[in-house]
Scaffold this motif. Sequence first.
Motif, PDB file in Angstrom:
ATOM      1  N   ALA A  65     -11.269   4.245  -1.106  1.00  0.00           N
ATOM      2  CA  ALA A  65     -10.270   5.294  -0.891  1.00  0.00           C
ATOM      3  C   ALA A  65     -10.914   6.672  -0.728  1.00  0.00           C
ATOM      4  O   ALA A  65     -10.571   7.424   0.179  1.00  0.00           O
ATOM      5  CB  ALA A  65      -9.268   5.313  -2.040  1.00  0.00           C
TER       6      ALA A  65
ATOM      7  N   TYR B 285     -11.957   4.228  -8.720  1.00  0.00           N
ATOM      8  CA  TYR B 285     -11.170   4.571  -7.532  1.00  0.00           C
ATOM      9  C   TYR B 285     -11.932   5.589  -6.668  1.00  0.00           C
ATOM     10  O   TYR B 285     -12.016   5.447  -5.453  1.00  0.00           O
ATOM     11  CB  TYR B 285      -9.811   5.136  -7.959  1.00  0.00           C
TER      12      TYR B 285
ATOM     13  N   LEU C 144      -2.227   2.942  -8.342  1.00  0.00           N
ATOM     14  CA  LEU C 144      -3.391   2.826  -7.472  1.00  0.00           C
ATOM     15  C   LEU C 144      -4.413   1.876  -8.076  1.00  0.00           C
ATOM     16  O   LEU C 144      -5.179   1.238  -7.362  1.00  0.00           O
ATOM     17  CB  LEU C 144      -4.026   4.199  -7.266  1.00  0.00           C
TER      18      LEU C 144
ATOM     19  N   ARG D 138      -1.643   6.729 -11.067  1.00  0.00           N
ATOM     20  CA  ARG D 138      -0.889   6.950  -9.837  1.00  0.00           C
ATOM     21  C   ARG D 138      -0.956   8.425  -9.488  1.00  0.00           C
ATOM     22  O   ARG D 138      -1.247   9.266 -10.341  1.00  0.00           O
ATOM     23  CB  ARG D 138       0.546   6.477  -9.982  1.00  0.00           C
TER      24      ARG D 138
END
Length: 183
Positions: free
Chosen positions: A126, A121, A8, A17
């Motif tokens: 996301a 992240y 990711l 990930r």
Amino acid sequence: MAEHREYLAEGHRVGIRPFTYEDGDEFIARVRESKDLHHPWLAPPASPDAYALYAGRLIEDPTKAGFLVCEKDDGGAVAGFININNIVQGGFLCGALGYGAFAHAAGRGLMGEGLGLVVRYAFGPALRLHRLEINVQPGNTASVALARRGGFRLEGFSPDFLYIEGAWRDHERWAITSDMVKR
């Protein structure tokens, strides 16, 4: 060791990930190798059934996001894990981080790099969170140091906050906001 899967996010030495059910064998082996490192701070799943339940919550529950921190130079070997729990949307946009390194990776800076990737992240498109919190037992100096290195600020103290290994444990509250990362 799990085969390499798409990350990711990637840093120089690690990628993050999501958990998969197929990671169970490697994860359990790493947990067993790391028993002395983890005790008494955390007790990650150490059996196939426990891993399946744990991973299932991280995979299927929208209020959780689980990340494996994987070494890029070692075929994707799992170095540790970072989970965002209790994700709340709306006006709060917050989640609570929990993490653990595995013994073979401890003290090598891999988790610090992984934490930075997870924070970016979480604050990105996301998840669109605004705030992340970490609750750390004060005597867990490695975990406190990771929070500090990750740019988290100490915000308070919570007595008898979390039940771990048969006892209610005091915790320090650390937090970071998206604005702190943008600065």
